[in-house]
Design a protein around this motif. Structure first.
Motif, short mmCIF file in Angstrom:
data_model
loop_
_atom_site.label_atom_id
_atom_site.label_comp_id
_atom_site.label_asym_id
_atom_site.label_seq_id
_atom_site.Cartn_x
_atom_site.Cartn_y
_atom_site.Cartn_z
N ALA A 2 0.85 -1.18 0.00
CA ALA A 2 0.00 0.00 0.00
C ALA A 2 0.89 1.24 0.00
O ALA A 2 2.09 1.15 0.26
CB ALA A 2 -0.90 -0.02 1.23
N ARG A 3 0.29 2.39 -0.28
CA ARG A 3 1.07 3.63 -0.30
C ARG A 3 0.38 4.69 0.53
O ARG A 3 -0.84 4.83 0.49
CB ARG A 3 1.23 4.11 -1.75
CG ARG A 3 2.07 3.17 -2.56
CD ARG A 3 2.14 3.50 -4.01
NE ARG A 3 2.10 4.93 -4.26
CZ ARG A 3 2.22 5.49 -5.43
NH1 ARG A 3 2.40 4.75 -6.49
NH2 ARG A 3 2.16 6.78 -5.59
N GLU A 29 5.83 3.36 0.41
CA GLU A 29 5.12 2.09 0.39
C GLU A 29 5.21 1.47 1.77
O GLU A 29 6.27 1.50 2.40
CB GLU A 29 5.73 1.14 -0.63
CG GLU A 29 5.43 1.53 -2.06
CD GLU A 29 5.89 0.48 -3.05
OE1 GLU A 29 6.71 -0.39 -2.70
OE2 GLU A 29 5.41 0.54 -4.19
N GLU A 49 -2.82 4.74 -1.81
CA GLU A 49 -3.22 3.52 -2.51
C GLU A 49 -3.47 2.44 -1.47
O GLU A 49 -2.55 2.04 -0.75
CB GLU A 49 -2.11 3.09 -3.47
CG GLU A 49 -2.46 1.88 -4.29
CD GLU A 49 -1.35 1.53 -5.28
OE1 GLU A 49 -1.13 0.33 -5.48
OE2 GLU A 49 -0.71 2.45 -5.82
N GLU A 50 -4.71 2.00 -1.38
CA GLU A 50 -5.07 1.01 -0.39
C GLU A 50 -4.49 -0.36 -0.75
O GLU A 50 -4.12 -0.60 -1.89
CB GLU A 50 -6.59 0.92 -0.28
CG GLU A 50 -7.19 2.18 0.28
CD GLU A 50 -8.66 2.04 0.59
OE1 GLU A 50 -9.18 0.91 0.58
OE2 GLU A 50 -9.29 3.07 0.83
N GLN A 52 -4.07 -4.06 -1.95
CA GLN A 52 -4.74 -4.77 -3.02
C GLN A 52 -5.48 -5.96 -2.46
O GLN A 52 -4.98 -6.66 -1.60
CB GLN A 52 -3.73 -5.24 -4.07
CG GLN A 52 -3.01 -4.11 -4.76
CD GLN A 52 -3.95 -3.24 -5.57
OE1 GLN A 52 -4.81 -3.73 -6.28
NE2 GLN A 52 -3.78 -1.94 -5.45
#
Length: 76
Positions: A2-3, A29, A49-50, A52
């Motif tokens: 994730a970010r 990250e 960014e959640e 995945q």
């Protein structure tokens, strides 16, 4: 991975990231399982960014309605 973005005012050292120094407005990250540990601190971290979702069921759900739609169009 994730970010997240560090939105604090001063650089910070993050032991979890190998004692890396993260600068203000820097995107880093983080392990997927630790994402919530960052974004639960909204005064210093912003989710970018959640994690995945690696479940294979998601694509099959999308293809199911299309298959039904194709079947019904052949009937009519």
């Amino acid at each position: 991975m994730a970010r997240v973005r560090y939105i604090g005012a001063e650089p910070v050292t993050v032991p979890e990231l190998g004692s890396r120094t993260v600068q203000p407005d820097e995107i880093v990250e983080v392990p997927d399982q630790r994402f919530e540990g960052y974004v639960c601190q909204p005064q210093v971290w912003e989710g970018i960014e959640e994690p995945q979702d690696d479940k294979p069921s998601a694509p099959s759900k999308k293809s199911t309605p299309a298959a039904k739609a194709a079947s019904s169009s052949k009937e009519g």
